[in-house]
Motif scaffolding. Sequence first.
Motif, PDB file in Angstrom:
ATOM      1  N   ILE A 179       0.830  -1.185   0.000  1.00 26.07           N
ATOM      2  CA  ILE A 179       0.000   0.000   0.000  1.00 26.07           C
ATOM      3  C   ILE A 179       0.868   1.239   0.000  1.00 26.07           C
ATOM      4  O   ILE A 179       1.901   1.276   0.669  1.00 26.07           O
ATOM      5  N   PHE A 181       0.421   5.611   0.353  1.00 29.91           N
ATOM      6  CA  PHE A 181      -0.444   6.737   0.674  1.00 29.91           C
ATOM      7  C   PHE A 181       0.248   8.003   0.191  1.00 29.91           C
ATOM      8  O   PHE A 181       1.428   8.196   0.454  1.00 29.91           O
TER       9      PHE A 181
ATOM     10  N   ALA B 183      -4.631  15.060   3.047  1.00 30.55           N
ATOM     11  CA  ALA B 183      -4.039  15.866   1.976  1.00 30.55           C
ATOM     12  C   ALA B 183      -4.608  17.274   2.037  1.00 30.55           C
ATOM     13  O   ALA B 183      -5.798  17.451   2.303  1.00 30.55           O
ATOM     14  N   ALA B 201      -0.735  19.997  -4.008  1.00 33.10           N
ATOM     15  CA  ALA B 201      -1.216  19.026  -3.029  1.00 33.10           C
ATOM     16  C   ALA B 201      -0.051  18.513  -2.188  1.00 33.10           C
ATOM     17  O   ALA B 201       0.975  18.111  -2.736  1.00 33.10           O
ATOM     18  N   ILE B 202      -0.198  18.575  -0.883  1.00 23.94           N
ATOM     19  CA  ILE B 202       0.850  18.018  -0.029  1.00 23.94           C
ATOM     20  C   ILE B 202       0.254  17.037   0.970  1.00 23.94           C
ATOM     21  O   ILE B 202      -0.885  17.146   1.383  1.00 23.94           O
ATOM     22  N   PHE B 203       1.088  16.103   1.338  1.00 19.02           N
ATOM     23  CA  PHE B 203       0.704  15.036   2.257  1.00 19.02           C
ATOM     24  C   PHE B 203       1.002  15.496   3.678  1.00 19.02           C
ATOM     25  O   PHE B 203       2.096  15.960   3.970  1.00 19.02           O
ATOM     26  N   PHE B 227       6.276  12.751  -2.128  1.00 14.48           N
ATOM     27  CA  PHE B 227       6.415  11.852  -0.980  1.00 14.48           C
ATOM     28  C   PHE B 227       5.316  10.799  -0.986  1.00 14.48           C
ATOM     29  O   PHE B 227       4.140  11.103  -1.178  1.00 14.48           O
ATOM     30  N   LYS B 228       5.716   9.561  -0.789  1.00 16.01           N
ATOM     31  CA  LYS B 228       4.750   8.479  -0.639  1.00 16.01           C
ATOM     32  C   LYS B 228       5.076   7.695   0.611  1.00 16.01           C
ATOM     33  O   LYS B 228       6.229   7.331   0.832  1.00 16.01           O
ATOM     34  N   MET B 229       4.074   7.447   1.381  1.00 16.98           N
ATOM     35  CA  MET B 229       4.241   6.600   2.541  1.00 16.98           C
ATOM     36  C   MET B 229       3.907   5.188   2.087  1.00 16.98           C
ATOM     37  O   MET B 229       2.887   4.984   1.441  1.00 16.98           O
ATOM     38  N   HIS B 230       4.765   4.247   2.406  1.00 16.55           N
ATOM     39  CA  HIS B 230       4.580   2.910   1.854  1.00 16.55           C
ATOM     40  C   HIS B 230       4.682   1.840   2.924  1.00 16.55           C
ATOM     41  O   HIS B 230       5.459   1.959   3.854  1.00 16.55           O
TER      42      HIS B 230
END
Lengths: 233, 233
Positions: A179, A181, B183, B201-203, B227-230
Amino acid sequence: MSTLENNSWQNIQGELSRRIIMRVWQPGEQIPNEADLAVEFGCARTTVNRAMRELANAGLVERRRKAGTRVALNPIRKATLEISITRQEVERRGAQYSHILLERQIKRPPRLISSQMKLVDKAKLLQLKTLHLADNQPFMYEDRWVNPDAAPEILQADLSEISANEWLVQNAPFSDGDISFFAINANKKEAENLAIDEGTAIFIIERMTKMGETAITLVKLAYAPGFKMHTTI
Amino acid sequence: MSTLENNSWQNIQGELSRRIIMRVWQPGEQIPNEADLAVEFGCARTTVNRAMRELANAGLVERRRKAGTRVALNPIRKATLEISITRQEVERRGAQYSHILLERQIKRPPRLISSQMKLVDKAKLLQLKTLHLADNQPFMYEDRWVNPDAAPEILQADLSEISANEWLVQNAPFSDGDISFFAINANKKEAENLAIDEGTAIFIIERMTKMGETAITLVKLAYAPGFKMHTTI
DNA sequence: ATTGATATTATGTATGCACATAATAAATTG
DNA sequence: CAATTTATTATGTGCATACATAATATCAAT
């Protein structure tokens, strides 16, 4: 304070984590071995072991055979997120759930998709676009690719009755997946479906589930503005 | 296939979860009790119990005394996220970490903040604004409120050497907290600090940590685009 | 039949013991 | 002295047993 007669591994875990949190045992410090603690707490080593095991997979301590147990240097706290089906998510918010199947087609996916799913280039996939609603307001827009080899029965399923999301959970077991996010600015299509302005920041969950090495489905969930994913540590 | 002599709780857990995943035991179905399984696998009930316990907190089965064990109807899969300090996060990406303390002041926070932290209205907090960099590029912008009652020594700490993030992890133990992910469109200040356009758009990760009932810190982390959280499930 | 006491059952936990395993320390050997 | 072998040690696991606890089923009394 006497710590005698604190049997039960829960109490012992509580006391141990108290000592760690209160810095009675400093980060990096070695803590007494199981046998000694068992004597202190007046219980069997097995019981201390059970308590310690819980602390270890909570990340509070690090254990190695012979070397013993020490307080984690930087206790990596783990937050757990429950991945539930969208209907339940909506209903938990006290709203009425419904969904609309917007598109359904079988075609060869873009390169990006098939490489992500590790499929041969010529494989055809089922693409489903679904809008999930809470009290008839757009809640989440779902763009999904399904590998029909992994779940052939889905080609016959009536996905306007039950959402693809739910159908797959109930019918296509998976062993593992990953996954991501992140946040993106809504493109034209997403804005249209979620009834928002183009460019609005939206929260995205991208998920791929597999059965062993075979990819089952790859899905991108675009949540309407205001959505917050929440959990505790 | 004979399942005899599969001792070791790991093997048994494997076999049990295989049966669940392969639908040998259907969702909602009751599965044999520990004693019977112990006979089948030729091991002690304790060993089956251990395996079952793991399956239960993985969410695959639901157990109740006397009622027995049944396969979870909608197996809620849990994703675990590791909350590590930003420096480690950057270094894990193979980049060089640095940070800049942009602002530091002691003042009364906005109502929204003090109510979220459950503080009396007149309480003063330490506000810290920090920019975290990866290879000298903006990586994350942090806006933090710290309760000095909960961690008095932070007022003396040199937070340009060590980031507030890291200082707190090492010096202010916490018992629990909560996290939100969402977001937003970058406002002027965030855009400026992250060197991006306004509206991008920022996380966001918003996190509050507590020691018992006392709020220690409330922080809002704004990650640079991309940035992606995985994690895996 | 409804209520309430009692038995039954499956899971949950604690214990003592034994041995397995990994990592380290000590001893031995070239 | 370095390299290798051999002890030692702390955790990891398995087992038999016992009792605790929660939930259900059974049965009796009103």
